[in-house]
Design an enzyme around this catalytic site. Sequence first.
Site, PDB file in Angstrom:
ATOM      1  N   ASP A 172       0.828  -1.271  -0.028  1.00 53.04           N
ATOM      2  CA  ASP A 172      -0.051   0.052   0.010  1.00 53.04           C
ATOM      3  C   ASP A 172       1.029   1.355  -0.069  1.00 53.04           C
ATOM      4  O   ASP A 172       0.791   2.194  -0.769  1.00 53.04           O
ATOM      5  CB  ASP A 172      -0.954  -0.008   1.157  1.00 53.04           C
ATOM      6  CG  ASP A 172      -2.027  -0.891   1.140  1.00 53.04           C
ATOM      7  OD1 ASP A 172      -2.816  -0.985  -0.180  1.00 53.04           O
ATOM      8  OD2 ASP A 172      -2.513  -1.660   1.960  1.00 53.04           O
ATOM      9  N   LEU A 173       1.944   1.395   0.795  1.00 55.60           N
ATOM     10  CA  LEU A 173       2.596   2.376   0.842  1.00 55.60           C
ATOM     11  C   LEU A 173       3.496   2.981  -0.419  1.00 55.60           C
ATOM     12  O   LEU A 173       3.866   4.116  -0.333  1.00 55.60           O
ATOM     13  CB  LEU A 173       3.710   2.482   2.165  1.00 55.60           C
ATOM     14  CG  LEU A 173       2.934   2.167   3.502  1.00 55.60           C
ATOM     15  CD1 LEU A 173       4.066   1.750   4.660  1.00 55.60           C
ATOM     16  CD2 LEU A 173       2.150   3.460   3.779  1.00 55.60           C
TER      17      LEU A 173
END
Length: 400
Positions: A172-173
């Site tokens: 996600d990051l």
Amino acid sequence: MTSTWAGPLAGVRVIDFTRVLAGPAASLALADMGAEVFKIEPPGSGDETRSFPPIRDGESHYYLAVNRGKKSIVVDLKSEEGLALVKDLAARCDVLVENYRPGVMERLGLGWEELHKLNARLIYCSISGFGQTGPLKDRPSFDIVLQAMSGALSMNGEPGGLPTKLGIPLGDLVGGINGPIGILSALYERERTGLGRHIDVSLMDGLMGMLGYIAQLAFFTGSDPQRVGSQHPNLVPYGIFPAREGSIVIACLTPGFWGRICDSIGQPDLAADPRYDTLEKRRDAREEVNAIVSAFTALHSVDELVEIFTAAQVPHAPILGVTEALAQPQAMARGMVVEAQHAALGTIPIVNRSIRFTDADQPVPEAPPVLGQHTDAILGEVLDLSPERIAALRASGIVA
């Protein structure tokens, strides 16, 4: 430069349709750089992460982690008036960030084509698990799914065991890295062309891009890299070694460091030993080399090893827990933890922005907003609505 300098993106306005993690991480990076970020949240619940436990006094740790420095406005996008409000706001913004599944923004009437007609200068960044094209574009994605599909998960874990997902949700990051890179590039291009651009950020693409030399190793050998735990596939000694009452990381990245390690463990002759004098030989004798180093480290405490390896300039590190890492002298010296004033929680610690500008002191980031904290201010100061009009919108439930 005074402490009132917001950052290099001061004056850039961002309309933020993101939720959970990948998208909010991207708009967070823009806020950290000084952009004014208007986070659009639905009535009632707001961003889904506002309900993720643990929760203190109604505020979620998760939401607090990735929404500092933003302004929350609650708008009902299912109403015609609410949709008109956010379109008006988009017309006055430089950047839009969204991380819905492909097609959702179009169905809301907020897709790239429509908003580009409304504001030709708008830079529109779409962040999704698999991107806007391809056979998987409509599939839901979560961090562990992306780690699995990108190849990253397959090589993480101990040899012979099951794969282990990364502790940090990098699947996600990566959206918080590649999204801002694309946006900043488009802002630079707009200075020449006067036009915005649509940016398609795929989280799986981003993780694949981070495979780096691992992908090239697979190309070279024709085989998948195997799990080696905390060790390196080609560099030895590299990884976690036992200490008395603990463990320590050692990283032998270049041939020169091998000699320093040999000196440190009291066996300087090993540096020229024909069994271990090249990277390839040490890789092939991995178990022997690790056993030699481990026999020394196991006799000493972590503090003693830190002192020994620091003196010899050997790359090493104690393994710190998150609390200890945030409180260590280096983090304190860099101001990585600061206090902010939260509207509901009062004074709270937050992680500071991670990019600094020499001789330019930015103020402490504002605390993450409570739900709808800036609704009235945005409607009045940005959209120029009268108090009476705002009150009517509130009464009808279009804003909150």
